[in-house]
Design a protein around this motif. Structure first.
Motif, short mmCIF file in Angstrom:
data_model
loop_
_atom_site.label_atom_id
_atom_site.label_comp_id
_atom_site.label_asym_id
_atom_site.label_seq_id
_atom_site.Cartn_x
_atom_site.Cartn_y
_atom_site.Cartn_z
N GLY A 165 -6.71 0.53 1.23
CA GLY A 165 -5.50 1.90 0.91
C GLY A 165 -5.24 1.67 -0.66
O GLY A 165 -5.82 1.00 -1.31
N TYR A 166 -4.49 2.64 -0.97
CA TYR A 166 -4.13 2.85 -2.48
C TYR A 166 -3.26 1.89 -2.70
O TYR A 166 -2.18 1.50 -1.96
N PRO A 167 -3.39 0.93 -3.56
CA PRO A 167 -2.61 -0.23 -4.16
C PRO A 167 -1.15 0.42 -4.52
O PRO A 167 -0.95 1.38 -5.15
N GLU A 221 -13.87 2.96 -5.73
CA GLU A 221 -13.21 4.15 -5.22
C GLU A 221 -11.59 4.10 -5.45
O GLU A 221 -10.92 5.28 -5.23
N GLY A 222 -11.11 3.32 -6.23
CA GLY A 222 -9.90 3.16 -6.64
C GLY A 222 -8.86 2.74 -5.37
O GLY A 222 -7.58 3.04 -5.63
N LEU A 223 -9.40 1.94 -4.56
CA LEU A 223 -8.52 1.61 -3.56
C LEU A 223 -8.55 0.03 -3.39
O LEU A 223 -9.52 -0.77 -4.02
N SER A 268 0.30 -4.25 -8.74
CA SER A 268 -0.95 -4.62 -9.53
C SER A 268 -0.75 -6.09 -9.81
O SER A 268 -0.23 -6.45 -10.63
N ASP A 310 -0.55 6.95 1.26
CA ASP A 310 -1.55 8.13 1.34
C ASP A 310 -2.72 7.65 2.00
O ASP A 310 -3.27 6.67 2.01
N TYR A 331 0.75 -1.06 -0.02
CA TYR A 331 0.09 -0.17 -0.24
C TYR A 331 0.82 1.26 0.06
O TYR A 331 1.83 1.20 0.77
N LYS A 332 0.41 2.32 -0.74
CA LYS A 332 1.00 3.83 -0.45
C LYS A 332 0.44 4.22 0.98
O LYS A 332 -0.36 3.77 1.37
N ILE A 334 -6.84 7.61 3.03
CA ILE A 334 -8.06 7.80 2.40
C ILE A 334 -8.96 8.78 2.53
O ILE A 334 -9.36 9.21 3.74
N LYS A 352 -14.47 8.96 0.42
CA LYS A 352 -14.39 7.30 -0.30
C LYS A 352 -14.38 6.54 1.05
O LYS A 352 -15.21 5.53 0.80
#
Ligand SMILES: Cc1cc2nc3c(=O)[nH]c(=O)nc-3n(C[C@H](O)[C@H](O)[C@H](O)COP(=O)(O)O)c2cc1C
Length: 170
Positions: free
Chosen positions: A146-148, A112-114, A151, A19, A16-17, A21, A25
Motif C-alpha cells: 500500500g501507500y506508505p 510504483e511508489g508503494l 518513512s 488509499d 499504510y494510507k 492501489i 500498478k
C-alpha cells in the motif's frame, strides 16, 4: 527508478494510507511475481491477492495481532502448490522460488511508489483457514502492500567484511 535505487530505498512499511492501489500498478507488481525465475521453471506458486477488508481484518489475529496487516489495502499470500521438490543441494525449492517472486514484487512496488512488508510471523493453520487454502498447500510468506504512511530510517546491516568472503569461507 533503477533496481539499485529500489534496493537501497526499500524499507519495511508498517503504516499504510487507506488509499486503494490503482489496478495498473497492482497488475505490474503481480506480473513481477509471475515472471520470476523458479527451479526447473516449475512455478510452484499461487498468489492470493487479498483486498476484501473483512478478510484482511481476519488475517490480523492469524498474524499474531500485527495490526498493519488489516490496514494495508492489499495483502498478498505466497502459497506453495507443491512442497515435495527438493533441490540437489538439499534445499526445498518452493521456499526459494516463492521468496524470489515476493522479492520481485517488493522491488516493483518501489517503482510504483508503494511500500511493502514481508510477514513471516503468522500461524500457518489460521492463515489457511481464513483464506480457504487446502491443507496440503503451504503458505510461505505474506506481503502487505500500500501507500506508505511512514518513512522509516534504514535498519542496520552487517558490514561488508562480515558478510562477504572471497574464494574460501572465512
Ligand atoms: C522472511 C521475513 C519475514 C518477516 N516477517 C515480518 C513480520 O512478520 N512482521 C514484520 O513487521 N516484519 C517482518 N519482516 C521484516 C523484517 O523485520 C525487516 O525486513 C528487517 O527488520 C529489515 O528492515 P527493512 O526491511 O526495513 O530493511 C520480515 C522479513 C523477512 C525477510
Amino acid at each position: 527508478m533503477n533496481v539499485f535505487d529500489a534496493i537501497t530505498k526499500r524499507r519495511s512499511i508498517r503504516a499504510y494510507k487507506p488509499d486503494p492501489i490503482p489496478e495498473d500498478k497492482l497488475n505490474r507488481i503481480l506480473e513481477a511475481a509471475r515472471l520470476a525465475p523458479s527451479a526447473k521453471n516449475r512455478q510452484p506458486w499461487k498468489f492470493i491477492v487479498v483486498k476484501d477488508p473483512a478478510i484482511r481484518r481476519a488475517l490480523v489475529p492469524a498474524c499474531k495481532g500485527q495490526r498493519f496487516v488489516g490496514e494495508a489495502p492489499v495483502v498478498i499470500a505466497g502459497v506453495a502448490e507443491t512442497t515435495d521438490y527438493v533441490l540437489t543441494c538439499g534445499i526445498p525449492a518452493h521456499i526459494v522460488d516463492i521468496a524470489i517472486a515476493m522479492t520481485q514484487m517488493t522491488l516493483q512496488a518501489m517503482e510504483e511508489g508503494l511500500g511493502t512488508c514481508w510477514i513471516g510471523a503468522f500461524y500457518q493453520d489460521e492463515v489457511k483457514k481464513v483464506l480457504g487454502i487446502p491443507p496440503d498447500k503451504q503458505v510461505v510468506e505474506l506481503l502487505t502492500l500500500g501507500y506508505p504512511a511512514e518513512s522509516p530510517a534504514p535498519r542496520p546491516r552487517k558490514s561488508f567484511d562480515e558478510v562477504f568472503a572471497f574464494d574460501r569461507y572465512s
